[in-house]
Design an enzyme around this catalytic site. Structure first.
Site: not given
Ligand code: PGA
Length: 256
Positions: A9, A102, A104, A174, A180, A216
């Protein structure tokens, strides 16, 4: 050997130039079990770049085993929706997957489970495989609500989209606190939630979807996550933007 998937992603990162370098590096370094595609390959690789580089990516990936995905789509087929992109448009440019729900987008654009369900229906109708994200916040985990939160996200998704749509989808667990932050769930924490998701899907819908872990994931922790029985791969953010780390995660999946 279970079927695995590693999906990158890219979020809102990359220009045509940097995407080209990244894709050429990844394609050039793929391990042979992924490239040979002789029917024995058990690891699928997907990259989900921003819309602006999908055309470039589709061109570069044309003769590779790597599939292309979008990071979101609108739930309508077309119309007066300024700034939006439909599932059909993603198919048209060469995508076969789309990330939906997602955290976000849930947080910043207030996407609800019912809207995510509508998007998934549009995606499946357009021939895409939705990668549907679920996961709890840190506060919810600390209150012991993880199973309830994830269970509700799943139930409301299937209520809106139907079990046929779930059957055509991939789930990505997730945990919001792991995205992140550099603080991935431990393999045991992730396995516990994955097992619960699988149990719910089996008991309620008679389905056993592919379940990816995201949050992560990196070159160092991928292998121990992939060894868990209910973890079928990863949705990778930050580490998918480096050729070395993304390839290392793919190799961990191939070897698991
Ligand atoms: P990350 O993001 O691996 O940077 O933690 C994963 C995601 O948001 O799908």
């Amino acid at each position: 050997m279970k079927r695995m998937m590693v999906a990158g992603n890219w979020k809102m990162f990359s220009t045509v130039n940097s995407a080209t370098q990244l894709i050429e590096g990844i394609v050039g370094g793929l391990p042979s079990p992924v490239t040979e595609r002789n029917g024995d390959s058990q690891t699928d690789v997907v990259i989900c770049p921003p819309y602006t580089v999908l055309g470039t990516a589709a061109h570069l990936l044309a003769n590779s085993p790597i599939a292309l995905g979008g990071q979101n789509c609108h739930h309508e087929q077309e119309g007066a929706f300024t700034g939006e992109v439909s599932a059909q448009m993603l198919t048209d440019i060469g995508c076969s997957y789309v990330i939906l729900g997602h955290s976000e987008r849930r947080r910043d654009y207030h996407e609800s489970n019912s809207l995510i369900a509508l998007k998934a229906l549009a995606a499946v109708t357009a021939g895409l495989t939705p990668i549907v994200c679920v996961g709890e916040s840190l506060e919810q985990r600390e209150r012991g609500e993880t199973a309830d939160v994830v269970g509700t996200q799943l139930t409301e998704f299937v209520h809106g989209a139907g079990s046929g749509c779930l059957a055509a989808s991939i789930i990505a667990y997730e945990p919001v606190w792991a995205i992140g932050t550099g603080k991935a769930a431990t393999p045991e924490q992730a396995q516990e939630v994955h097992a619960d998701i699988r149990r719910r899907c089996e008991e309620q819908y008679g389905l056993s979807p592919m379940i990816l872990y995201g949050g992560s994931v990196n070159a160092n922790n991928a292998q121990s996550l992939f060894q868990q029985v209910d973890i079928d791969g990863a949705l990778v953010g930050g580490a998918s933007l480096s050729v070395e780390s993304f390839l290392a995660i793919i190799k961990a999946a191939v070897g698991s």
